[in-house]
Design an enzyme around this catalytic site. Structure first.
Site, PDB file in Angstrom:
ATOM      1  N   CYS A  88      -4.136  -1.700   5.634  1.00  0.00           N
ATOM      2  CA  CYS A  88      -4.075  -0.311   5.199  1.00  0.00           C
ATOM      3  C   CYS A  88      -5.301   0.059   4.364  1.00  0.00           C
ATOM      4  CB  CYS A  88      -2.789  -0.135   4.385  1.00  0.00           C
ATOM      5  SG  CYS A  88      -2.565   1.465   3.626  1.00  0.00           S
ATOM      6  N   CYS A 110       0.833  -1.202   0.000  1.00  0.00           N
ATOM      7  CA  CYS A 110       0.000   0.000   0.000  1.00  0.00           C
ATOM      8  C   CYS A 110       0.869   1.254   0.000  1.00  0.00           C
ATOM      9  CB  CYS A 110      -0.927  -0.009   1.206  1.00  0.00           C
ATOM     10  SG  CYS A 110      -1.874   1.509   1.410  1.00  0.00           S
TER      11      CYS A 110
END
Length: 358
Positions: free
Chosen positions: A186, A94
């Site tokens: 995330c 991420c």
């Protein structure tokens, strides 16, 4: 005056980062990164919280929609890795793809001098360091940041503890001062991972075996398990006791996942000591601020194989297309697909980069 665009997540860390940046005299704009909006996630609430903080601090605010690339490049990686028998690290991906990929590139094209985030990390324009708060340290998830980006990244919380951040949030009367920290993946949050995997990958039953191949039970699918895992599977304890007559029935050891045989679709379990290793093999080495030759020569290396895990003395050597990491002491639960991140002994705790565990 430097123009900085801050990733405002709706949490207390990025909100306090905004306060600090304004006090330091930066021209600050705020951006909320919208990456996931599925039932059960907290994206809508987070976006509203981010907007409220921006309004209170008089920050220009906008939303960047990264849902499509997040699904295609982060969550698909998450599923692909599990399906291949590895344990993914979605927060590393991420940061690489979204925060220090699409967001960073967008900011540079817009003419900003730097981006800022609420990560607990420290950068001096050239190197990445462990922050003051060693417990909240997020450098493990940031090791794939590109070298040239360090000159255009600001981590306002570098010299603060989480407790100090909360205090500053209360002093500034921020609406998120008491908001709980986000947990889980995330931008996705604390999802039920087994349920998510079952919905997307289904099940693929197979045998549970011991180190010698003796059948002890059945699993639902290898992607529901990771090396070092103690719970989430059932096995025939009576049969294991019969196979190990030296053990009294009341002295059976706790059993852990020690390997996954992808070809045979077998989950291998054993006692805790079987999860311990003294050598790792890694690939996709990514370095910050030094060359491979310089890394191999260092005598002050330490490695971390999980977020906030122990730092272990090590040395690294190249072996063909991969690298061998020799550990000075045994470590437990080394899972293929996770990250091995390297640090130095120096007081500042410099992060040198990392690699993917094979």
């Amino acid at each position: 005056m430097k123009r900085i665009v801050l990733g405002l997540s709706g949490g207390v860390d990025s909100a306090v980062s905004a306060v600090l940046l304004k006090k330091q005299g930066y021209q600050v704009d705020a951006v909320y990164l919208e990456c996931w909006h599925e039932p059960g996630c907290r994206a809508e609430g987070d976006r509203q919280d981010a907007l409220q903080v921006a309004l209170q601090l008089d920050l220009p605010f906008q939303v960047l929609n990264f849902k499509k690339p997040y699904r295609e490049k982060v969550m698909q990686y998450f599923l692909d890795e599990y399906q291949a028998g590895r344990t993914p690290n979605p927060d590393v991906m991420c940061n690489k793809i979204i925060k220090f990929g699409l967001f960073y590139d967008w900011a540079m094209k817009q003419g900003y001098d730097a981006i800022a985030t609420g990560h607990y990390a420290k950068a001096d324009g050239q190197f990445l360091y462990v922050p003051k708060d060693k417990i909240k340290d997020q450098t493990y998830f940031l090791y794939q940041i590109r070298q040239e980006q360090l000159a255009h990244v600001v981590f306002p919380l570098a010299e603060l503890t989480k407790q100090a951040v909360r205090q500053l949030a209360h002093q500034a009367k921020l609406p998120v001062a008491d908001k709980k920290d986000s947990v889980g993946i995330c931008f996705v949050g604390d999802i039920n991972v087994p349920k998510f995997l079952a919905e997307n990958l289904g099940t693929k039953p197979g045998k549970i075996v011991d180190e010698h191949g003796n059948i002890l039970g059945q699993h639902r699918g290898l992607w529901f398990h990771t090396v070092g895992q103690r719970h989430g599977f059932n096995y025939d304890k009576k049969k294991y006791a019969q196979l190990n007559p030296i053990l009294h029935k009341d002295e059976l050891p706790a059993m852990y996942v020690i390997d996954k045989n992808i070809k045979a679709n077998e989950l291998v379990i054993g006692p805790k000591q079987a999860t311990r290793v003294k050598t790792l093999h890694v690939s996709n080495l990514h370095l910050l601020g030094l060359t491979q030759a310089e890394l191999f020569k260092r005598t002050d290396l330490r490695v971390r194989i999980r977020h906030t895990g122990q730092l272990t003395d090590c040395e690294i050597k190249k072996m063909g297309n991969r690298y061998s990491v020799k550990l000075k002491q045994l470590v437990e639960g080394v899972a293929s697909g996770q990250s091995a991140v390297f640090y130095t002994y120096e007081k500042a705790g410099r992060c040198l980069g990392g690699a993917t565990i094979n």
